[in-house]
Design an enzyme around this catalytic site. Structure first.
Site, PDB file in Angstrom:
ATOM      1  N   LYS A  14      41.701  43.418  38.239  1.00  0.00           N
ATOM      2  CA  LYS A  14      40.732  44.416  37.931  1.00  0.00           C
ATOM      3  C   LYS A  14      40.573  45.746  37.037  1.00  0.00           C
ATOM      4  O   LYS A  14      41.255  45.880  36.778  1.00  0.00           O
ATOM      5  CB  LYS A  14      40.220  44.740  40.029  1.00  0.00           C
ATOM      6  CG  LYS A  14      40.031  43.734  40.266  1.00  0.00           C
ATOM      7  CD  LYS A  14      39.161  43.168  40.608  1.00  0.00           C
ATOM      8  CE  LYS A  14      38.910  42.385  41.910  1.00  0.00           C
ATOM      9  NZ  LYS A  14      39.431  40.605  41.234  1.00  0.00           N
ATOM     10  N   SER A  63      35.565  36.632  38.344  1.00  0.00           N
ATOM     11  CA  SER A  63      35.574  37.708  38.995  1.00  0.00           C
ATOM     12  C   SER A  63      35.356  38.481  37.875  1.00  0.00           C
ATOM     13  O   SER A  63      34.363  39.816  37.892  1.00  0.00           O
ATOM     14  CB  SER A  63      36.447  38.432  39.871  1.00  0.00           C
ATOM     15  OG  SER A  63      37.732  38.593  39.901  1.00  0.00           O
TER      16      SER A  63
END
Length: 208
Positions: A166, A128
Site C-alpha cells: 500500500k 488494490s
C-alpha cells in the site's frame, strides 16, 4: 610481450611458488630435464611453440606467461553476478520475514538489473494497487523499517502474518495505507489495527 629472459624468470618464480621441481616440471611438459635446465640457465631460447604446455603445467594462461595484452572486443562482455532473491509466501507469526519457513522459492536475478540493498520478492494477489501493480505481478521490496510519505511500502498486517502493498500517507499524526485503486478503501492504522512496515517497493515485474 615478454622477452625470453622475462619468460624464464616468470616461470622460475611460478615454479618456486608452487613448489614444483625442475624434474617435476620436465615430467609435466614431457621435456628432458637437461633441456629444461638449459632454458632456466638461459643458455637456450625458450620454445614459444610449447607455451601452452608450460602455462598449463604452471597453472596460468599462455597470454599471462607471454605478457600479451589484448584489447577486449566490443562485442565481448563479462556477465554480472547472479543473485537469488527469496519470494515470501505466508508469513509465520513471530518469525523474521526471511525465515526459511516464510520463503516459497528463490528466483535468480542478474545483480545489475535490481536495486541495491537486501531484497525480497512478493507475489501480488488482488487489484488494490492496479493499474501500476496489477494482480499476478511480482514486486521487489528493499527491506527497511520505514518509507517516505507517499511511497509504496510492504506492510505486515493481520497479526504480522500477511504482507500487503500500500501507499503510506501520514496526516495529523495518523498513518493510513492507501490503495492506488480507488475502488478499495484505505486502512487506518490504530492501536486495534497495528501494522509494521517491512520495506519499500522498488521494482515490479509482470507479464503482458
Amino acid at each position: 610481450m615478454r622477452t625470453n629472459e622475462e619468460i624464464i624468470d616468470l616461470m622460475n618464480n611460478l615454479r618456486e611458488e608452487k613448489n614444483i621441481s625442475i624434474s617435476e616440471l620436465a615430467r609435466r611438459v614431457d621435456v628432458a630435464k637437461s633441456s629444461l635446465s638449459r632454458y632456466f640457465n638461459k643458455t637456450r631460447e625458450f620454445p614459444l611453440n610449447r607455451t601452452d604446455d608450460f602455462a598449463k603445467a604452471l597453472g596460468v594462461t599462455s597470454e599471462y606467461l607471454l605478457g600479451i595484452d589484448f584489447e577486449k572486443p566490443k562485442n565481448m562482455f563479462f556477465p554480472d553476478e547472479i543473485i537469488k532473491i527469496p519470494i515470501i509466501g505466508t508469513i509465520a507469526a513471530g518469525e523474521p520475514i526471511t525465515a526459511e519457513q516464510n520463503i516459497d522459492e528463490y528466483v535468480p536475478f542478474v545483480s545489475s538489473t535490481v536495486p541495491s540493498g537486501k531484497l525480497i520478492g512478493l507475489n501480488i494477489e488482488g487489484c488494490s494497487m492496479s493499474p501500476g501493480i496489477p494482480d499476478g505481478s511480482r514486486v521487489l521490496v528493499r527491506l527497511q523499517p520505514d518509507v517516505e510519505d507517499g511511497e509504496i511500502a510492504a506492510v505486515l498486517v493481520n497479526g504480522d502474518t500477511e504482507a500487503t502493498l500500500k501507499r503510506v500517507k501520514r496526516q495529523n499524526g495518523m498513518m493510513m495505507l492507501i490503495p492506488d485503486n480507488k475502488r478499495y478503501d484505505p486502512i487506518i492504522v490504530t492501536k486495534d489495527t497495528p501494522v509494521k512496515i517491512i520495506g519499500k517497493a522498488v521494482q515490479v515485474f509482470y507479464n503482458l
